[in-house]
Write a protein that holds these residues in place. Structure first.
Motif, PDB file in Angstrom:
ATOM      1  N   SER A  92      28.357 -12.767 -17.653  1.00  0.00           N
ATOM      2  CA  SER A  92      27.681 -12.434 -16.682  1.00  0.00           C
ATOM      3  C   SER A  92      26.426 -13.027 -16.069  1.00  0.00           C
ATOM      4  N   ILE A  93      25.645 -13.565 -16.907  1.00  0.00           N
ATOM      5  CA  ILE A  93      24.342 -14.106 -16.616  1.00  0.00           C
ATOM      6  C   ILE A  93      24.493 -15.540 -16.263  1.00  0.00           C
ATOM      7  N   GLU A  94      25.623 -16.306 -16.862  1.00  0.00           N
ATOM      8  CA  GLU A  94      26.033 -17.579 -16.319  1.00  0.00           C
ATOM      9  C   GLU A  94      26.629 -17.417 -15.077  1.00  0.00           C
ATOM     10  N   HIS A  95      27.520 -16.545 -14.877  1.00  0.00           N
ATOM     11  CA  HIS A  95      28.141 -16.295 -13.619  1.00  0.00           C
ATOM     12  C   HIS A  95      27.097 -16.000 -12.271  1.00  0.00           C
ATOM     13  N   GLN A  96      26.118 -15.336 -12.550  1.00  0.00           N
ATOM     14  CA  GLN A  96      25.071 -15.124 -11.407  1.00  0.00           C
ATOM     15  C   GLN A  96      24.296 -16.491 -11.425  1.00  0.00           C
ATOM     16  N   ARG A  97      23.866 -17.043 -12.351  1.00  0.00           N
ATOM     17  CA  ARG A  97      23.178 -18.211 -12.166  1.00  0.00           C
ATOM     18  C   ARG A  97      23.966 -19.447 -11.455  1.00  0.00           C
ATOM     19  N   LEU A  98      25.348 -19.412 -11.609  1.00  0.00           N
ATOM     20  CA  LEU A  98      26.388 -20.184 -11.015  1.00  0.00           C
ATOM     21  C   LEU A  98      26.083 -19.851  -9.348  1.00  0.00           C
ATOM     22  N   VAL A  99      26.224 -18.546  -9.190  1.00  0.00           N
ATOM     23  CA  VAL A  99      26.359 -18.138  -7.652  1.00  0.00           C
ATOM     24  C   VAL A  99      24.966 -18.422  -7.126  1.00  0.00           C
ATOM     25  N   ASP A 100      24.025 -18.374  -7.692  1.00  0.00           N
ATOM     26  CA  ASP A 100      22.583 -18.453  -7.228  1.00  0.00           C
ATOM     27  C   ASP A 100      22.256 -19.798  -6.867  1.00  0.00           C
ATOM     28  N   ARG A 101      22.924 -20.986  -7.795  1.00  0.00           N
ATOM     29  CA  ARG A 101      22.642 -22.180  -7.691  1.00  0.00           C
ATOM     30  C   ARG A 101      23.514 -22.905  -6.333  1.00  0.00           C
ATOM     31  N   LEU A 102      24.698 -22.127  -6.149  1.00  0.00           N
ATOM     32  CA  LEU A 102      25.384 -22.612  -5.302  1.00  0.00           C
ATOM     33  C   LEU A 102      24.756 -21.923  -3.800  1.00  0.00           C
ATOM     34  N   ASP A 103      24.296 -20.894  -3.773  1.00  0.00           N
ATOM     35  CA  ASP A 103      23.457 -20.316  -2.700  1.00  0.00           C
ATOM     36  C   ASP A 103      22.414 -21.063  -2.465  1.00  0.00           C
ATOM     37  N   ASP A 104      21.720 -21.832  -3.343  1.00  0.00           N
ATOM     38  CA  ASP A 104      20.381 -22.513  -3.366  1.00  0.00           C
ATOM     39  C   ASP A 104      20.946 -23.614  -2.543  1.00  0.00           C
ATOM     40  N   SER A 105      22.123 -24.376  -3.094  1.00  0.00           N
ATOM     41  CA  SER A 105      22.534 -25.576  -2.420  1.00  0.00           C
ATOM     42  C   SER A 105      22.770 -25.421  -0.973  1.00  0.00           C
ATOM     43  N   ARG A 106      23.457 -24.149  -0.769  1.00  0.00           N
ATOM     44  CA  ARG A 106      23.848 -23.942   0.710  1.00  0.00           C
ATOM     45  C   ARG A 106      22.490 -23.844   1.613  1.00  0.00           C
ATOM     46  N   THR A 107      21.583 -23.055   1.045  1.00  0.00           N
ATOM     47  CA  THR A 107      20.380 -23.102   1.771  1.00  0.00           C
ATOM     48  C   THR A 107      19.725 -24.237   2.045  1.00  0.00           C
ATOM     49  N   HIS A 108      19.687 -25.337   1.105  1.00  0.00           N
ATOM     50  CA  HIS A 108      19.166 -26.469   1.238  1.00  0.00           C
ATOM     51  C   HIS A 108      19.758 -27.388   2.227  1.00  0.00           C
ATOM     52  N   LEU A 109      21.235 -27.361   2.236  1.00  0.00           N
ATOM     53  CA  LEU A 109      21.918 -27.998   3.147  1.00  0.00           C
ATOM     54  C   LEU A 109      21.858 -27.507   4.584  1.00  0.00           C
ATOM     55  N   ALA A 110      21.746 -26.149   4.717  1.00  0.00           N
ATOM     56  CA  ALA A 110      21.189 -25.642   5.958  1.00  0.00           C
ATOM     57  C   ALA A 110      19.963 -26.045   6.452  1.00  0.00           C
ATOM     58  N   ARG A 111      18.997 -26.371   5.697  1.00  0.00           N
ATOM     59  CA  ARG A 111      17.566 -26.635   6.098  1.00  0.00           C
ATOM     60  C   ARG A 111      17.722 -28.278   6.394  1.00  0.00           C
TER      61      ARG A 111
END
Length: 169
Positions: A117-136
């Motif tokens: 559960s923890i690793e899955h959430q971290r994976l989701v968070d990192r993909l979201d971070d990447s999407r945010t940086h790409l949008a920026r």
């Protein structure tokens, strides 16, 4: 046009990343991450290379270095930071996906379930971070492309008294 084109390419990378409800520790996700890390790395290399090329050109041919060229060069260089952060976030996502794959081979139990559960959430968070940086990144490029530099005001020279035509008859 160049800045909008590059911004579109960053948006394309972002669009290829799975959304949070689509993220599962599956080999297909590994393939997606592999493809998008490669695409993003090429885009980041383009930003660095184009910035370096333009910097060298400005040094060699200073008379050709216009305000528009400077603005474009700066926009490409400024986009490198969030693009690099997006790439780093994808690297972290690969790490968390690897951890999830390893956890799948461990003995079932509450500790493994929590770790998954923890690793899955971290994976989701990192993909979201990447999407945010790409949008920026894309936003910075588009903003720079859409910013107009006001023309330099040139004062109309006043006619000199010697050059003024005589009104006497």
């Amino acid at each position: 046009m160049l800045l909008h084109d590059v911004a579109d390419k960053f948006n394309t990378v972002s669009d290829q990343l799975p959304l949070p409800d689509q993220i599962r520790p599956h080999p297909a996700l590994s393939e997606i991450l592999d493809d998008e890390v490669r695409h993003l790395a090429r885009l980041l290399a383009f930003l660095a290379g184009e910035s370096a090329f333009r910097h060298r050109a400005a040094t060699r041919y200073p008379a050709q270095h216009t305000a528009t060229v400077r603005r474009t060069t700066l926009a490409l260089a400024n986009a490198a930071e969030p693009a690099g952060l997006a790439l780093a976030a994808l690297g972290a996502a690969v790490h968390h996906l690897g951890r999830l794959a390893d956890l799948a081979h461990q003995a079932p139990g509450p500790a493994r379930d929590r770790a998954v559960s923890i690793e899955h959430q971290r994976l989701v968070d990192r993909l979201d971070d990447s999407r945010t940086h790409l949008a920026r990144t894309a936003k910075r490029l588009r903003t720079a492309a859409d910013t107009r530099i006001p023309p330099t005001a040139t004062a109309v020279p006043a006619p000199s008294p010697a050059a003024a035509p005589s009104r006497s008859r």
